[in-house]
Design a protein around this motif. Sequence first.
Motif, mmCIF file in Angstrom:
data_model
loop_
_atom_site.group_PDB
_atom_site.id
_atom_site.type_symbol
_atom_site.label_atom_id
_atom_site.label_comp_id
_atom_site.label_asym_id
_atom_site.label_seq_id
_atom_site.Cartn_x
_atom_site.Cartn_y
_atom_site.Cartn_z
ATOM 1 N N LEU A 154 7.901 -13.549 1.331
ATOM 2 C CA LEU A 154 6.720 -13.169 0.977
ATOM 3 C C LEU A 154 6.177 -12.461 1.761
ATOM 4 C CD1 LEU A 154 4.356 -13.465 -0.933
ATOM 5 C CD2 LEU A 154 3.172 -15.392 0.612
ATOM 6 N N ALA A 155 6.100 -11.946 2.834
ATOM 7 C CA ALA A 155 5.348 -11.148 4.176
ATOM 8 C C ALA A 155 6.791 -9.614 3.905
ATOM 9 C CB ALA A 155 6.420 -11.174 5.810
ATOM 10 N N GLU A 156 7.966 -10.540 3.771
ATOM 11 C CA GLU A 156 8.830 -9.063 3.429
ATOM 12 C C GLU A 156 8.779 -8.441 2.278
ATOM 13 O OE1 GLU A 156 13.273 -10.853 3.073
ATOM 14 O OE2 GLU A 156 12.850 -10.714 5.517
ATOM 15 N N ALA A 157 8.130 -9.249 0.392
ATOM 16 C CA ALA A 157 7.825 -8.720 -0.546
ATOM 17 C C ALA A 157 6.430 -8.011 -0.796
ATOM 18 C CB ALA A 157 7.668 -9.274 -1.461
ATOM 19 N N GLU A 158 5.573 -8.022 0.430
ATOM 20 C CA GLU A 158 4.266 -7.498 0.488
ATOM 21 C C GLU A 158 4.674 -6.045 1.271
ATOM 22 O OE1 GLU A 158 1.915 -10.334 2.559
ATOM 23 O OE2 GLU A 158 1.101 -11.359 0.905
ATOM 24 N N ALA A 159 5.966 -6.223 1.951
ATOM 25 C CA ALA A 159 5.728 -4.600 3.028
ATOM 26 C C ALA A 159 6.779 -3.976 1.956
ATOM 27 C CB ALA A 159 7.004 -5.024 3.782
ATOM 28 N N GLN A 160 7.646 -5.027 1.059
ATOM 29 C CA GLN A 160 8.125 -3.601 -0.214
ATOM 30 C C GLN A 160 7.408 -3.337 -0.809
ATOM 31 O OE1 GLN A 160 11.426 -6.189 -2.107
ATOM 32 N NE2 GLN A 160 13.412 -6.547 0.243
ATOM 33 N N TYR A 161 5.797 -3.977 -1.157
ATOM 34 C CA TYR A 161 5.609 -3.909 -2.511
ATOM 35 C C TYR A 161 4.541 -2.228 -1.541
ATOM 36 C CZ TYR A 161 1.575 -4.231 -5.633
ATOM 37 O OH TYR A 161 -0.235 -3.418 -6.065
ATOM 38 N N ALA A 162 3.557 -2.578 -0.271
ATOM 39 C CA ALA A 162 3.620 -1.667 0.013
ATOM 40 C C ALA A 162 3.651 -0.290 0.043
ATOM 41 C CB ALA A 162 2.604 -2.381 0.951
#
Length: 496
Positions: free
Chosen positions: A105-113
Amino acid sequence: MPKKKKKRLVLTEEERLLVMQQKLLAEEEMHKKKEDMLAQFLKDKLAKEERNSVLNMHKINLQWRTVLREVKARELRKDIEILSQTFERVVDCKDSVIRSLAKDLAEAEAQYAHALRSHLHNIDKLLELQQCRLGYLGEDYKTELEMLQKEFDTERKMIIEHHEQETRYLQDVLLAMDQNFNDSDYEARLDFQSTRDDVKNKNLEEKHYLRMQLEGKVEELWKRFQQALRNYTEATEDRKLAFEALKLRDEKSTKEIEKQMKKLQKLQELILMLKNKIAVHARESEEQNRRVRDDKEVVLKQLQKLKCQMNRARAKARSNLAKLSRESNGALKVLERVVEKAELILRLAEMCRRLESEEEKVLPFYASSLNWDEQKAVNKVAMEKPVEPLAQMMQDYVGLERFWQRYNKVRLEQLSLERTKAALLHDNLKLKNLLKQYLDGISVNDEVLSQINPLMIINQHPITSSLPQPVPVTEARLKRPIYNVVEAAHEVSRIL
C-alpha cells in the motif's frame, strides 16, 4: 338278606364315586389355586425384573454418559489445543499478509503520488494548448461572422427589392381583377332579374289554373265525403258502441299489459341480473378452481419434495442408526476392555493391599524431599486458582495425587528391583564363568583338552607341544556321551 347286602354295596360304590368326584374337584381347585399363585408369582417376578432392568439400564446409561462425557471432554481439550495452535498459525499468517499489504500500500501510494504529479503536469500542458487553440478558433469565428454578416446584408437588400417589385405587380393584378369582377357581377345581376320575372309570371299563371281545377275537385270530393260519412255513421253505429266497449276493455287490458310488461321487465331485469351474477360466480368459481388447481399442483410438488426429503432423511437416519450401532458396538467393546482392565486393576490393587506390609499400611507413601518452606510455597500455589489452560486441566486431576504417589513409589521400587536383578544376574554370570573355569581347570577330558586350559599356560603361552594332539571330532564321537572326570581329593577339599 342277600338282597339287602347287594343294595348296600351299590350305595357304597355311589358314595365312593361321590367322594372321588369331590376329591377330584378339590384337587382341581388346589391345582387352579397353585397355578394362580404361580402366575401371580411369575407376574410379580417379571415386574420386579422389569424394574431392575430399567434401574440397571438407567445406571448403565449414567455410566455410559459419564464415560462419553469424559471422552468428549478429552476430545474437546485436544480440539481446543489444536484450534489454538491453528489460530496462532493463522494469526501469524494474517499478520505477515497485513505487513506485506501495508508495504504494498505504501509503494502504491508513492506510485500514485508520482503518477498524479505527472498527470497534473500533462493536464496543465493540455490546458495551455487548449487555450491557444480556443484563441485561434475565436479569431476564425470573428472573421467568418463578419463575412456572414456582410453576405446576409447583401441578400437582405436583394430580397427586400424583389419583394417590393412583386407587391407592386400583385397590386396591379388585384385592381384589374376587381374591375373584371364588377363588370361580370353587373351582367349576372341583370340576367338574374330578367329570368326571375319570367319564372314568376309562369308560376302565377300555373297557380291560377291549378286553383280552378282543385276547387272543382274539392267540391266533388266534399260531396262524396258527406255521403260516405252519412252511410258510414248509419252502418257503424252498432260497431261504434261495440268499439267503445272494446275501447274500454282495451284500456283495461292495456293497463294490465302495462302492469304485466312492467312485471316482465322487472323479471327480465332480475333474470339479467341473475345471469350476470351467475356469470360472475362462474368466472369466480373458474378462477377459484384454477387457483385451487394451481395450489393443488404446488401442494403436490411440495408433497413430492417433502417425500424426497423424508426419504433422504430416512436413509440418512438409517445410515446414522447403522453408524451409531457400529459405534455403540465399538464403544461397548472398548468399555468391556476398559471394565476388564479396571477389574484387573482392582484385583491387582486388592492383591497388592494384601501383600502390603504393616509399615506400608501405616506409611503408604514415600517421604517428601521438599523442606517446610518449599512445601508451604507448593501448597500456596495449589490453593490459587490457575489461569493457564494446562494448569486448569491439571487442577482437574488433583484427586489422583495419592494414586500417583503410590504409583511412583511402586514404579521406583520396581526400577530399583530391576537394577538389583540385573546386577545379581551379572554377578551370577561372573560366578558361573569362574566356576566353569575352575571346573575346566581341575577336570581332564577331551573337551577341556581341546580348548585353552588356564592351568597349562606359561608366560601367557599355552603348552601344547608336549601334549598329544586333539583327536578330530567326528560324527561318531559327537554321538558318544562325554563325561566330566573330577578327582575325589579336590572334591573332598572343596566340600570340607
